[in-house]
Design a protein around this motif. Structure first.
Motif, short mmCIF file in Angstrom:
data_model
loop_
_atom_site.label_atom_id
_atom_site.label_comp_id
_atom_site.label_asym_id
_atom_site.label_seq_id
_atom_site.Cartn_x
_atom_site.Cartn_y
_atom_site.Cartn_z
N CYS A 1 22.92 15.93 26.80
CA CYS A 1 21.51 16.03 26.42
C CYS A 1 21.29 15.50 25.01
O CYS A 1 20.34 14.76 24.76
CB CYS A 1 21.01 17.47 26.54
SG CYS A 1 20.73 18.00 28.24
N ARG A 2 22.17 15.86 24.08
CA ARG A 2 22.07 15.34 22.72
C ARG A 2 22.19 13.81 22.73
O ARG A 2 21.44 13.11 22.04
CB ARG A 2 23.16 15.93 21.83
CG ARG A 2 22.87 17.33 21.38
CD ARG A 2 23.93 17.82 20.36
NE ARG A 2 24.00 19.25 20.41
CZ ARG A 2 24.96 19.97 20.99
NH1 ARG A 2 25.99 19.37 21.54
NH2 ARG A 2 24.91 21.28 20.98
N GLY A 3 23.16 13.30 23.50
CA GLY A 3 23.34 11.86 23.59
C GLY A 3 22.14 11.15 24.18
O GLY A 3 21.76 10.07 23.73
N ALA A 4 21.50 11.75 25.17
CA ALA A 4 20.32 11.13 25.78
C ALA A 4 19.14 11.14 24.81
O ALA A 4 18.37 10.18 24.76
CB ALA A 4 19.97 11.84 27.08
N ILE A 5 19.00 12.22 24.04
CA ILE A 5 17.92 12.28 23.05
C ILE A 5 18.12 11.18 22.00
O ILE A 5 17.16 10.57 21.53
CB ILE A 5 17.85 13.68 22.40
CG1 ILE A 5 17.28 14.68 23.42
CG2 ILE A 5 17.03 13.66 21.12
CD1 ILE A 5 17.38 16.13 23.01
N GLN A 6 19.36 10.88 21.68
CA GLN A 6 19.68 9.81 20.72
C GLN A 6 19.74 8.44 21.39
O GLN A 6 20.11 7.46 20.75
CB GLN A 6 21.00 10.12 20.03
CG GLN A 6 20.95 11.38 19.21
CD GLN A 6 22.33 11.81 18.71
OE1 GLN A 6 23.36 11.23 19.09
NE2 GLN A 6 22.35 12.81 17.87
N ARG A 7 19.43 8.42 22.68
CA ARG A 7 19.41 7.18 23.47
C ARG A 7 20.79 6.53 23.60
O ARG A 7 20.92 5.33 23.73
CB ARG A 7 18.40 6.19 22.93
CG ARG A 7 17.03 6.82 22.71
CD ARG A 7 15.93 5.94 23.13
NE ARG A 7 14.62 6.41 22.74
CZ ARG A 7 13.83 7.19 23.50
NH1 ARG A 7 14.25 7.61 24.66
NH2 ARG A 7 12.63 7.52 23.08
N MET A 8 21.82 7.38 23.58
CA MET A 8 23.19 6.90 23.74
C MET A 8 23.73 7.19 25.14
O MET A 8 24.76 6.65 25.53
CB MET A 8 24.11 7.58 22.71
CG MET A 8 23.69 7.37 21.27
SD MET A 8 23.82 5.67 20.74
CE MET A 8 25.58 5.51 20.67
N THR A 9 23.06 8.07 25.88
CA THR A 9 23.47 8.48 27.22
C THR A 9 22.27 8.34 28.13
O THR A 9 21.15 8.70 27.74
CB THR A 9 23.92 9.97 27.20
OG1 THR A 9 25.00 10.11 26.29
CG2 THR A 9 24.35 10.44 28.57
N PRO A 10 22.44 7.83 29.34
CA PRO A 10 21.31 7.76 30.27
C PRO A 10 20.75 9.16 30.57
O PRO A 10 21.51 10.14 30.69
CB PRO A 10 21.91 7.13 31.53
CG PRO A 10 23.12 6.40 31.05
CD PRO A 10 23.65 7.22 29.90
#
Length: 100
Positions: A52-61
């Protein structure tokens, strides 16, 4: 603060006390994981937080973060189901075709 990012298909989680809660966005989901999650351990719980943190940072789909949250719910014994998004418009017939 970054703009919220929404799931294409929201989720509804059921709790042992009979209550349910809907999750439509990454920020709401991560806030729940970090502040209200019933079990603060587990491999899938940690992965859901990270994704979730990665997706918020646009690093994870976003779809990967959503799947990780579903897995964390199942790990915690919380039934989860997909729900129709509130912005989904129901049509009784297909949209009109454009003619050239």
């Amino acid at each position: 603060m970054l703009a919220d990012i929404y799931f294409s298909v929201p989720l509804r989680v059921s709790f042992p006390n009979g209550l349910t809660r809907s999750f439509e966005s990454l920020h709401d989901t991560l806030d729940f994981l970090e502040n209200e999650w019933p079990l603060r351990h587990g491999e899938r719980y940690r992965r859901a937080c990270d994704k979730c943190r990665g997706a918020i940072q646009r690093m994870t789909p976003v779809s990967i973060a959503r799947e990780a949250f579903v897995a964390a719910c199942l790990e915690a014994g919380l039934p989860v189901q997909a729900v129709s998004p509130p912005w989904h418009s129901f049509r009784t017939s297909p949209p009109p075709r454009m003619s050239a």
